[in-house]
Design an enzyme around this catalytic site. Structure first.
Site, PDB file in Angstrom:
ATOM      1  CG  ASN A 139      -0.330  -0.098   2.503  1.00 30.32           C
ATOM      2  OD1 ASN A 139       0.821  -0.547   2.607  1.00 30.32           O
ATOM      3  ND2 ASN A 139      -1.014   0.324   3.540  1.00 30.32           N
ATOM      4  CD  GLU A 190       4.903  -0.545  12.450  1.00 31.42           C
ATOM      5  OE1 GLU A 190       3.670  -0.438  12.595  1.00 31.42           O
ATOM      6  OE2 GLU A 190       5.721   0.055  13.156  1.00 31.42           O
ATOM      7  CD  GLU A 192       8.255   0.677  10.331  1.00 31.52           C
ATOM      8  OE1 GLU A 192       7.235   1.082   9.759  1.00 31.52           O
ATOM      9  OE2 GLU A 192       9.112  -0.056   9.794  1.00 31.52           O
TER      10      GLU A 192
HETATM   11  P1  NDP Z   1       0.848  -9.484   3.386  1.00 29.14           P
HETATM   12  O1  NDP Z   1       0.893  -9.861   4.809  1.00 29.14           O
HETATM   13  O2  NDP Z   1       0.130 -10.347   2.440  1.00 29.14           O
HETATM   14  O3  NDP Z   1       2.322  -9.336   2.807  1.00 29.14           O
HETATM   15  C1  NDP Z   1       3.299  -8.489   3.408  1.00 29.14           C
HETATM   16  C2  NDP Z   1       4.671  -8.869   2.873  1.00 29.14           C
HETATM   17  O4  NDP Z   1       5.069 -10.131   3.417  1.00 29.14           O
HETATM   18  C3  NDP Z   1       4.712  -9.048   1.361  1.00 29.14           C
HETATM   19  O5  NDP Z   1       5.956  -8.600   0.879  1.00 29.14           O
HETATM   20  C4  NDP Z   1       4.551 -10.546   1.219  1.00 29.14           C
HETATM   21  O6  NDP Z   1       4.982 -11.045  -0.020  1.00 29.14           O
HETATM   22  C5  NDP Z   1       5.412 -11.028   2.373  1.00 29.14           C
HETATM   23  N1  NDP Z   1       5.129 -12.392   2.811  1.00 29.14           N
HETATM   24  C6  NDP Z   1       4.024 -13.141   2.636  1.00 29.14           C
HETATM   25  N2  NDP Z   1       4.169 -14.353   3.225  1.00 29.14           N
HETATM   26  C7  NDP Z   1       5.385 -14.368   3.809  1.00 29.14           C
HETATM   27  C8  NDP Z   1       6.118 -15.316   4.585  1.00 29.14           C
HETATM   28  N3  NDP Z   1       5.622 -16.515   4.880  1.00 29.14           N
HETATM   29  N4  NDP Z   1       7.343 -14.985   5.031  1.00 29.14           N
HETATM   30  C9  NDP Z   1       7.866 -13.774   4.758  1.00 29.14           C
HETATM   31  N5  NDP Z   1       7.235 -12.818   4.020  1.00 29.14           N
HETATM   32  C10 NDP Z   1       6.008 -13.116   3.554  1.00 29.14           C
HETATM   33  O7  NDP Z   1       0.269  -7.993   3.365  1.00 29.14           O
HETATM   34  P2  NDP Z   1      -0.154  -7.125   2.117  1.00 29.14           P
HETATM   35  O8  NDP Z   1       1.020  -6.910   1.226  1.00 29.14           O
HETATM   36  O9  NDP Z   1      -1.410  -7.729   1.543  1.00 29.14           O
HETATM   37  O10 NDP Z   1      -0.484  -5.730   2.809  1.00 29.14           O
HETATM   38  C11 NDP Z   1      -1.684  -5.468   3.452  1.00 29.14           C
HETATM   39  C12 NDP Z   1      -1.540  -5.688   4.941  1.00 29.14           C
HETATM   40  O11 NDP Z   1      -0.454  -4.927   5.449  1.00 29.14           O
HETATM   41  C13 NDP Z   1      -2.751  -5.228   5.694  1.00 29.14           C
HETATM   42  O12 NDP Z   1      -3.103  -6.167   6.673  1.00 29.14           O
HETATM   43  C14 NDP Z   1      -2.289  -3.951   6.354  1.00 29.14           C
HETATM   44  O13 NDP Z   1      -2.993  -3.619   7.489  1.00 29.14           O
HETATM   45  C15 NDP Z   1      -0.853  -4.221   6.608  1.00 29.14           C
HETATM   46  N6  NDP Z   1      -0.109  -2.972   6.743  1.00 29.14           N
HETATM   47  C16 NDP Z   1       0.349  -2.589   7.978  1.00 29.14           C
HETATM   48  C17 NDP Z   1       0.973  -1.372   8.157  1.00 29.14           C
HETATM   49  C18 NDP Z   1       1.508  -0.940   9.483  1.00 29.14           C
HETATM   50  O14 NDP Z   1       2.389  -0.112   9.518  1.00 29.14           O
HETATM   51  N7  NDP Z   1       1.034  -1.455  10.597  1.00 29.14           N
HETATM   52  C19 NDP Z   1       1.135  -0.448   7.037  1.00 29.14           C
HETATM   53  C20 NDP Z   1       0.664  -0.963   5.786  1.00 29.14           C
HETATM   54  C21 NDP Z   1       0.041  -2.192   5.665  1.00 29.14           C
HETATM   55  P3  NDP Z   1       3.893 -11.075  -1.216  1.00 29.14           P
HETATM   56  O15 NDP Z   1       3.803  -9.703  -1.726  1.00 29.14           O
HETATM   57  O16 NDP Z   1       4.411 -11.994  -2.197  1.00 29.14           O
HETATM   58  O17 NDP Z   1       2.616 -11.561  -0.585  1.00 29.14           O
END
Ligand code: NDP
Length: 483
Positions: free
Chosen positions: A152, A249, A457
């Protein structure tokens, strides 16, 4: 429409390609066009990045902090000078409107580089008097940190992780989300151009398995993830196996509580920001809007009128206020929640449908008469869907606000400041806003409680999460041995 980078990965100061990895396509979600084609990192590519990071880190940590900071501040300047170009790239990759990316993405990344660049030389340890002998502490970097980002805020997430890591003497291997792989590469280029020595910030592309490989790599001492709660559980567990430090996060389902005495226009504006900015794809969004019953009708009238005026469309047009969702998958997910909201009996005030044939557009949607047990009030939707819930009493609304596994953020609107502080004092959320919402200046720590995360952060708090303390005992007298 092309945004093809020179190669998929950026390692040791150079672009690196290895076409044996699986293909990753970056798709512009406003029209479905493929704007770049990249390859997932193979184990060899990951190894190359880790080796480079490890080799570069010690010399970097030994440099004067003011020198490290200068390089980061130079990178901030380059980023600001290229803000438009970087914003267009971010808009192509995420679909967020240029109107937003021009002010919120590279700009926020540059703030982090500037802030931590200035912070680095101010870091000090403690001296501890021990009545004769003494001790002192040193703040030392972890070594190699792994960064894993969500889709995002790809540029902002990369910079919020890289800036403190590098400022305090670490190296980083960063994996962007496979959905938005492009802007982290631009950040790597800018850091190199600013004079960051090779090997200190490396970008490897890939899906979850690549992230998992980074989290499990024995050379990594700290893992910082921005992502969903389920991914957080998996990555945290992988890090735990290696007893690694973590920053998590994660997601949220944050409450925004509007009391009857609130400035109504401001409260409505904040609720819209808290649900429709970035098409609602923000972790800290206030997606449960609790409105005190006396102002419910007035609140909903104003909200519906202002929501109807939101300009949806081509995100590259600067007049556009809301773009598409990031991907077709995300759009389907959000439409599924909207259908569920209707089926559960929530009252649709406005929106509620996909818009147009091409692209991943969903209308800004408001549900009223939402009850706590409804799925749309419990699960993170990550789309432009606002749930408005009624309340009467302060104590009851606080309990309802806290009745979730999440604890990322919360907001309170009231003119009664004593009440605002009293309520905020009881909310289980890492970041709270009073008469504001979703402002995350780099000076302020940001992060979650409960399932929303671990660590912070930004702000001074980030120092705790990118350094560890070494205690040094200084014996100044004879050794008192009983032998
Ligand atoms: P995901 O949890 O699907 O993915 C986050 C990252 O982790 C991606 O790069 C993903 O790769 C990677 N990933 C997935 N599985 C694994 C694994 N088993 N081991 C290591 N890395 C892995 O989140 P989204 O990208 O869909 O983002 C949306 C989510 O992020 C929402 O829940 C949102 O709330 C949260 N978020 C939190 C923030 C905060 O600061 N608290 C800020 C922004 C978003 P891949 O892309 O291939 O899936």
């Amino acid at each position: 429409m092309r945004a093809q980078p020179k190669a998929s990965h950026h390692i040791n100061g150079k672009y690196v390609e290895d076409k044996s990895g699986d293909v990753i396509e970056s798709i512009h979600p406003a029209n479905g066009e493929v704007i770049a084609r990249l390859f997932e990192a193979t184990p060899e590519v990951i190894d190359q990045a880790m080796t480079a990071a490890q080799a570069a880190q010690a010399e970097w940590a030994a440099r004067a902090p003011v020198e490290r900071g200068r390089i980061l501040r130079r990178a901030a300047e380059i980023m600001r000078a290229r803000n438009r170009e970087l914003s267009v790239l971010e808009t192509l990759d995420t679909g967020k409107p240029l109107q937003e990316t021009l002010v919120a993405d590279a700009a926020s990344g540059a703030d982090a580089l500037e802030y931590f660049g200035g912070f680095a030389p101010t870091v000090t340890g403690q001296t501890i008097a021990l009545g004769g002998d003494m001790a002192y502490t040193l703040r030392e970097p972890f070594g190699v940190c792994a960064g894993i980002g969500a889709w995002n805020y790809p540029m902002q997430i990369a910079a919020w992780k890289a800036a403190p890591a590098l400022a305090f003497g670490n190296a980083m291997v960063f994996k962007p989300s496979e959905i938005t792989p492009l802007s982290a590469l631009a950040l790597a280029e800018i850091l190199s151009e600013a004079g960051l020595p090779d090997g200190l910030f490396n970008v490897v592309q890939g899906r979850g398995a690549v992230g998992a490989a980074l989290a499990a790599d024995a050379r990594v001492a700290k893992v910082s993830l921005t992502g969903s709660v389920p991914t957080g559980r998996t990555v945290y567990a992988a890090a735990a196996a290696g007893i690694k430090a973590v920053t998590m996060e994660l997601g949220g389902k944050s409450p925004l509580i509007v009391f009857e005495d609130a400035d109504l226009d401001n409260a409505v504006g904040a609720a819209m920001l808290a649900n429709f900015y970035s098409s609602g794809q923000i972790c800290s969004n206030g997606t449960r809007v609790f409105v005190q019953r006396g102002i419910k009708d007035a609140f909903l009238d104003k909200l519906a009128a202002r929501t109807a005026k939101i300009v949806l469309g081509d995100p590259l047009d600067e007049a556009t206020q809301m773009g598409p969702l990031v991907s077709a998958g995300q759009m389907e997910r959000v439409l599924g929640y909207i259908a569920q909201g209707k089926a559960e009996g929530a009252r649709l005030v406005c929106g509620g449908a996909q818009l147009g044939e091409a692209g991943c557009f969903v209308q800004p949607t408001v549900f009223a008469d939402v009850r706590d047990e409804m799925v749309i009030a419990r699960e993170e939707i990550f789309g432009p869907v606002m749930a408005v819930l009624d309340f009467e009493e302060e104590d009851a609304v606080i309990a309802r606000a806290n009745a979730t596994e999440y604890g990322l953020s919360a907001g309170v609107f009231t003119r009664d400041l004593a009440r605002a502080h009293r309520v905020v004092g009881q909310l289980q959320a890492g970041t709270c806003w009073i008469n504001a919402y979703n402002l995350t200046p780099v000076e302020m720590p940001f992060g979650g409680m409960k399932a929303s995360g671990v660590g912070r952060e930004n702000g001074h708090a980030a120092l705790e999460h990118y350094t560890r303390v070494k205690s040094v005992y200084l014996g100044l007298g004879d050794v008192d041995a009983p032998f």
